[in-house]
Design a protein around this motif. Structure first.
Motif, mmCIF file in Angstrom:
data_model
loop_
_atom_site.group_PDB
_atom_site.id
_atom_site.type_symbol
_atom_site.label_atom_id
_atom_site.label_comp_id
_atom_site.label_asym_id
_atom_site.label_seq_id
_atom_site.Cartn_x
_atom_site.Cartn_y
_atom_site.Cartn_z
ATOM 1 N N LYS A 67 0.818 -1.214 0.000
ATOM 2 C CA LYS A 67 0.000 0.000 0.000
ATOM 3 C C LYS A 67 0.848 1.257 0.000
ATOM 4 N N SER A 68 2.108 1.156 0.409
ATOM 5 C CA SER A 68 2.994 2.323 0.420
ATOM 6 C C SER A 68 3.654 2.565 -0.941
ATOM 7 N N SER A 69 3.391 1.702 -1.916
ATOM 8 C CA SER A 69 3.984 1.856 -3.246
ATOM 9 C C SER A 69 3.555 3.163 -3.895
ATOM 10 N N SER A 70 4.513 3.882 -4.454
ATOM 11 C CA SER A 70 4.187 5.095 -5.205
ATOM 12 C C SER A 70 3.896 4.761 -6.673
ATOM 13 N N THR A 71 4.238 3.551 -7.104
ATOM 14 C CA THR A 71 4.024 3.137 -8.487
ATOM 15 C C THR A 71 2.655 2.508 -8.696
ATOM 16 N N PHE A 72 2.181 1.725 -7.726
ATOM 17 C CA PHE A 72 0.909 1.028 -7.945
ATOM 18 C C PHE A 72 -0.254 1.969 -8.270
ATOM 19 N N PRO A 73 -0.383 3.129 -7.634
ATOM 20 C CA PRO A 73 -1.501 4.009 -8.021
ATOM 21 C C PRO A 73 -1.490 4.360 -9.515
ATOM 22 N N LYS A 74 -0.309 4.473 -10.111
ATOM 23 C CA LYS A 74 -0.208 4.768 -11.549
ATOM 24 C C LYS A 74 -0.658 3.564 -12.373
ATOM 25 N N ILE A 75 -0.299 2.365 -11.919
ATOM 26 C CA ILE A 75 -0.729 1.139 -12.602
ATOM 27 C C ILE A 75 -2.241 0.988 -12.465
ATOM 28 N N ARG A 76 -2.753 1.242 -11.279
ATOM 29 C CA ARG A 76 -4.194 1.141 -11.037
ATOM 30 C C ARG A 76 -4.966 2.121 -11.922
ATOM 31 N N ALA A 77 -4.440 3.342 -12.063
ATOM 32 C CA ALA A 77 -5.096 4.351 -12.899
ATOM 33 C C ALA A 77 -5.108 3.939 -14.370
ATOM 34 N N ALA A 78 -4.093 3.178 -14.799
ATOM 35 C CA ALA A 78 -4.030 2.711 -16.183
ATOM 36 C C ALA A 78 -5.089 1.642 -16.466
ATOM 37 N N LYS A 79 -5.536 0.945 -15.407
ATOM 38 C CA LYS A 79 -6.546 -0.109 -15.498
ATOM 39 C C LYS A 79 -6.064 -1.339 -16.267
ATOM 40 N N ARG A 80 -4.798 -1.344 -16.609
ATOM 41 C CA ARG A 80 -4.195 -2.459 -17.338
ATOM 42 C C ARG A 80 -2.769 -2.622 -16.836
ATOM 43 N N PHE A 81 -2.184 -3.786 -17.077
ATOM 44 C CA PHE A 81 -0.773 -4.002 -16.749
ATOM 45 C C PHE A 81 -0.231 -5.150 -17.587
ATOM 46 N N CYS A 82 1.075 -5.188 -17.663
ATOM 47 C CA CYS A 82 1.761 -6.304 -18.299
ATOM 48 C C CYS A 82 2.666 -6.925 -17.245
ATOM 49 N N ALA A 83 2.526 -8.223 -17.042
ATOM 50 C CA ALA A 83 3.398 -8.957 -16.127
ATOM 51 C C ALA A 83 4.513 -9.563 -16.968
ATOM 52 N N ASN A 84 5.740 -9.102 -16.730
ATOM 53 C CA ASN A 84 6.912 -9.558 -17.480
ATOM 54 C C ASN A 84 7.690 -10.525 -16.590
ATOM 55 N N VAL A 85 7.735 -11.812 -16.958
ATOM 56 C CA VAL A 85 8.461 -12.810 -16.178
ATOM 57 C C VAL A 85 9.941 -12.651 -16.522
ATOM 58 N N LEU A 86 10.724 -12.201 -15.539
ATOM 59 C CA LEU A 86 12.132 -11.887 -15.806
ATOM 60 C C LEU A 86 12.992 -13.142 -15.877
ATOM 61 N N ARG A 87 14.002 -13.079 -16.741
ATOM 62 C CA ARG A 87 15.010 -14.140 -16.869
ATOM 63 C C ARG A 87 16.054 -13.985 -15.774
ATOM 64 N N ALA A 88 16.775 -15.055 -15.498
ATOM 65 C CA ALA A 88 17.800 -15.056 -14.449
ATOM 66 C C ALA A 88 18.845 -13.967 -14.666
ATOM 67 N N ASP A 89 19.123 -13.599 -15.906
ATOM 68 C CA ASP A 89 20.140 -12.573 -16.174
ATOM 69 C C ASP A 89 19.565 -11.153 -16.266
ATOM 70 N N GLN A 90 18.320 -10.957 -15.808
ATOM 71 C CA GLN A 90 17.697 -9.628 -15.862
ATOM 72 C C GLN A 90 17.591 -8.970 -14.483
ATOM 73 N N GLN A 91 18.576 -9.215 -13.629
ATOM 74 C CA GLN A 91 18.579 -8.584 -12.311
ATOM 75 C C GLN A 91 18.597 -7.060 -12.409
ATOM 76 N N HIS A 92 19.261 -6.529 -13.443
ATOM 77 C CA HIS A 92 19.320 -5.074 -13.611
ATOM 78 C C HIS A 92 17.922 -4.485 -13.802
ATOM 79 N N VAL A 93 17.034 -5.209 -14.482
ATOM 80 C CA VAL A 93 15.659 -4.732 -14.670
ATOM 81 C C VAL A 93 14.950 -4.687 -13.322
ATOM 82 N N CYS A 94 15.124 -5.730 -12.534
ATOM 83 C CA CYS A 94 14.518 -5.777 -11.200
ATOM 84 C C CYS A 94 15.027 -4.619 -10.340
ATOM 85 N N ARG A 95 16.322 -4.378 -10.359
ATOM 86 C CA ARG A 95 16.898 -3.280 -9.563
ATOM 87 C C ARG A 95 16.344 -1.927 -10.020
ATOM 88 N N ASN A 96 16.289 -1.718 -11.342
ATOM 89 C CA ASN A 96 15.756 -0.447 -11.862
ATOM 90 C C ASN A 96 14.317 -0.224 -11.402
#
Length: 176
Positions: A67-96
């Motif tokens: 509930k403290s996320s500052s990003t989720f309200p933006k996702i909620r307002a979009a009413k849509r989302f894409c769930a991207n299943v990250l590969r083992a070598d995509q730690q940089h995406v997770c960190r970003n």
């Protein structure tokens, strides 16, 4: 001891949040980048370890943002989302996507899904969804999304979070 007596005792016990987190950290979770486009069309996203399949018919998935996320309200307002299943070598995406920043997509390549949500290139799979329900759950929300499109891009090892560390999945050799 019967289950009724046990539940009474459990209701009175205070669970230490750190112990709760440490113990549940022994359960490995996959890492998913949940992305959307904000009202100005810019990509927004967050990394979650709480993504799950909910239903086959209709096809539903879910994730649990804090509930403290500052990003989720933006996702909620979009009413849509894409769930991207990250590969083992995509730690940089997770960190970003885990940092507090207005530009989490620096060095993250993406392209729009059929609904216009950011699909992270190189992800293992992506699932394009419409938010159908958001439920209250303590200090988190339970977000349910109806799947409209999904694809497997590469059958590689997923990014896994376990005991405070990132890793991949190694398959065991079959037994004879």
């Amino acid at each position: 001891m019967n289950s009724k007596a046990s539940s009474v005792l459990d209701d009175d016990r205070v669970i230490d949040p750190r112990q709760f987190r440490d113990i549940l950290g022994h359960f490995p979770t996959g890492v998913v980048a949940v992305t959307a486009a904000d009202i100005e069309g810019r990509p927004v996203g967050m990394a979650v370890g709480s993504f799950t399949s909910v239903s086959l018919d209709p096809p539903l998935v879910g994730f649990l943002p804090g509930k403290s996320s500052s990003t989720f309200p933006k996702i909620r307002a979009a009413k849509r989302f894409c769930a991207n299943v990250l590969r083992a070598d995509q730690q940089h995406v997770c960190r970003n996507l885990s940092r507090k920043s207005d530009d989490k997509f620096t060095d993250v390549d993406w392209t729009p899904t059929p609904s216009g949500m950011p699909r992270i290139l190189g992800s293992l799979a992506w699932i394009d969804c419409e938010i159908t329900d958001v439920h209250d759950a303590g200090d988190h929300h339970i977000v349910v999304g109806r799947v409209h499109h999904l694809e497997l891009d590469t059958p590689e090892s997923p990014l896994i979070f376990f005991q405070g560390r990132y890793g991949g999945f190694a398959t065991a050799e079959p037994h004879d």
